[in-house]
Write an enzyme that holds these catalytic residues in place. Structure first.
Site, short mmCIF file in Angstrom:
data_model
loop_
_atom_site.label_atom_id
_atom_site.label_comp_id
_atom_site.label_asym_id
_atom_site.label_seq_id
_atom_site.Cartn_x
_atom_site.Cartn_y
_atom_site.Cartn_z
N LYS A 141 0.82 -1.22 0.00
CA LYS A 141 0.00 0.00 0.00
C LYS A 141 0.85 1.26 0.00
CE LYS A 141 -3.35 -2.84 0.12
NZ LYS A 141 -3.73 -3.30 -1.25
N LYS A 175 -3.39 5.24 10.23
CA LYS A 175 -3.51 3.94 9.54
C LYS A 175 -2.22 3.14 9.74
CE LYS A 175 -6.68 4.94 5.74
NZ LYS A 175 -6.82 5.05 4.28
N GLY A 183 -7.69 -3.24 4.38
CA GLY A 183 -8.99 -3.80 4.77
C GLY A 183 -9.53 -3.21 6.06
N HIS A 187 -17.79 4.63 -1.71
CA HIS A 187 -16.74 3.74 -2.20
C HIS A 187 -17.07 3.49 -3.67
CE1 HIS A 187 -14.49 -0.36 -1.82
NE2 HIS A 187 -14.18 0.28 -2.90
N ARG A 240 -7.18 -8.13 -9.98
CA ARG A 240 -7.91 -9.39 -10.24
C ARG A 240 -9.26 -9.06 -10.85
NH1 ARG A 240 -8.92 -7.95 -4.84
NH2 ARG A 240 -11.15 -7.71 -4.48
N VAL A 247 -15.68 -9.78 -7.72
CA VAL A 247 -16.99 -10.42 -7.57
C VAL A 247 -18.03 -9.65 -8.37
CG1 VAL A 247 -18.86 -10.92 -5.94
CG2 VAL A 247 -16.47 -11.31 -5.25
#
Ligand code: MV4
Length: 496
Positions: free
Chosen positions: A115, A157, A163, A207, A290, A293
């Site tokens: 990150k 953070k 996540g 988001h 990737r 979903v």
């Protein structure tokens, strides 16, 4: 490329089998001991057992998957999502074994997986990131100075995090020191790295993510997906396009996502996640290297098959996306149907699917990894199927989703279907007024208020009704009584 081994299970494995067949490719399924009866196994041209149910003994084992590729003569591997899909060492191992990797280069996965490195590269590429520090905070004094520059509230953070773990919002300077300490100790425990950094806190953002597709010659974007309806970083409902994104904002976010992909020499399908603030400013969060979903909502409004594009690009062919600017047509919504009980805090459920009746009809798509008779266990993610609808506009898509959810019947395992039915009736949702804290503000959506504790009574009434009908005895419904609302609900929910 002739024979693709699909290193995954469930709905995405079946989805990839279908794309392989439409591309004229053979599909090889792998399965663990509990997945022998899964739909993706039967749909594939060949299937091979790779190990026990525990993911580490099967779908997470690089050696077992590469052994399966060797023994079945596969010449390519598609990782799907989850499991090893974003494990750069898996991508490297597939290529080292002389197979075609259907995904981005290992170096692109590595670059975006770290990150802090990703943030640095995005800043260098001119991609907007949340204002803040890149390097971990060295002292409380440094934190105080930076926080003053950023202006409160700020967010602490974990440098090794992701996540949502190890994040702390700090409203004012009085709370800064304590927040740094707790975040650092949580980060040490969770990631073995106590490094923390500061960012400007973006209050109540949406988001919104941008789909990217890159072949050897071009990198294009295919618009946005609204993913704010999520609980503890688990998405439940996604849609395309987003009510908050105008054509002009789409072009700016799309350009940022394309720049991000180019900065890591991306290939294939990928997604850039952004925080979108109420004032229209947006900030890069991370890139998912990737297929995701929720890819179907993009497919439905842009008329593309993203998995087929992945296969073509991996085979060295150009993407089918014609040049020129692309605009979404109509509206698509996806509801993730999971084996979870919203009334019990979305705890996972188990059971055998005694009866499954998927919805169908105009504009309804059912991407499922299960069918009647399957055992649902706790070994894997709770996603059973994705119910996706398309309609010419958002109101039509919501109406169609309501109809499709009404048709859906799953008997034998608890699901979150009732949650989705209530959401599609919710005025705020129907007005598109969502942000990442929407579900935190609406615990009521998790519990079936009208049925509440009477569920036992209702199910008993429904089963008695059903037994009477089967025995040919007079039933409330058959006698033409105006079935009370309770009986109607009973019959519907009891049968479900
Ligand atoms: C933020 C934020 C607000 N301001 N950063 C959550 C996990 C990780 N992807 C980053 N996350 C956030 N970072 C700043 N400066 C709010 C979140 C956040 C969030 C982001 C996207 C989707 C859901 C979320 C849920 C809680 C917090």
């Amino acid at each position: 490329m002739k024979r693709v081994l699909i290193a995954n299970r469930g709905e995405i494995a079946l989805r990839i089998v279908r794309a392989c067949h439409e591309e004229g490719l053979e599909a090889i399924a792998v399965y663990s001991t509990v997945d022998r009866q899964s739909p993706h196994v039967r749909a594939a041209d060949r299937a091979t057992l790779i190990g026990d149910a525990a993911p580490g003994e099967s779908y997470l084992s690089i050696d077992r998957i590469l052994d399966a590729a060797r023994r079945t003569g596969a010449d390519a591997v598609h990782p799907g999502y989850g499991f090893l899909a974003e494990r750069a060492t898996f991508a490297d191992a597939v290529v080292a074994a002389g197979l075609t990797w259907i995904g981005p280069p290992g170096d692109a996965i590595r670059a975006m997986g770290d990150k802090t490195e990703a943030r640095r590269r995005m800043q260098a590429a001119g991609v907007p990131v949340v204002p803040g520090a890149v390097d971990p905070i060295a002292s409380a004094a440094e934190a105080r100075t930076l926080a003053r520059e950023l202006g409160y509230p700020v967010m602490v953070k974990a440098a090794a995090g992701g996540g949502g773990k190890g994040m702390r919002v700090v409203a004012d300077e009085a709370g800064l020191a304590a927040a740094l300490e707790t975040a650092a100790s949580e980060a040490e425990k969770a990631f073995g790295d106590a490094g923390v950094y500061l960012e400007k806190f973006i209050a109540q953002p949406r988001h919104v993510e941008i789909q990217v597709l890159a072949d050897a010659a071009r990198t294009v974007h295919l618009g946005e997906r609204e993913c704010s309806v999520q609980r503890r970083h688990q998405k439940l409902v996604e849609e395309a396009p987003s009510v908050a994104v105008s054509r002009e904002l789409r072009e700016r976010m799309g350009a940022a996502a394309v720049a991000a992909a180019r900065a890591v020499d991306y290939r294939g399908a990928g997604t850039c996640e952004f925080l979108l603030a109420a004032d229209g400013s947006f900030y890069f969060l991370e890139m998912n290297t990737r297929i995701q979903v929720e890819h179907p909502v993009t497919e439905l409004v842009y008329g593309v098959d993203l998995v087929r594009e992945q296969l073509r690009i991996a085979a060295g062919q150009p993407m089918r996306i014609a040049a020129g600017s692309w605009h979404p047509r109509g509206w698509a919504i996806e509801c993730r149907i999971t084996s979870e009980d919203p009334a019990a805090g979305f705890l996972p459920t188990t059971g055998r699917i005694e009866y499954l009746r998927p919805p169908s009809g105009p504009g309804v798509r059912w991407d499922a990894g299960v069918e009647s008779g399957n055992e649902i266990t706790l070994f894997y993610d709770s996603l059973l199927a994705k119910l996706i609808v398309w309609a010419p506009d958002r109101a039509g898509a919501i109406e169609r989703m309501r109809r499709a959810l009404e048709e859906l019947v799953i008997v034998g395992v608890g699901t979150n279907q009732g949650f989705h039915e209530r959401l599609m009736q919710d005025p705020a949702y129907c007005r598109g007024e969502v942000d990442i804290q929407f579900l935190d503000r609406r615990p009521d959506l998790a519990v079936a208020a009208e049925l509440g504790g009477n569920l036992g009574v209702i199910v008993a009434a429904a089963l008695a009704e059903e037994a009477a009908r089967r025995a040919g005895k007079p039933t409330v419904a058959a006698e033409g009584y105006a079935a009370s609302e309770w009986t109607r609900l009973a019959l519907r929910d009891g049968l479900r």
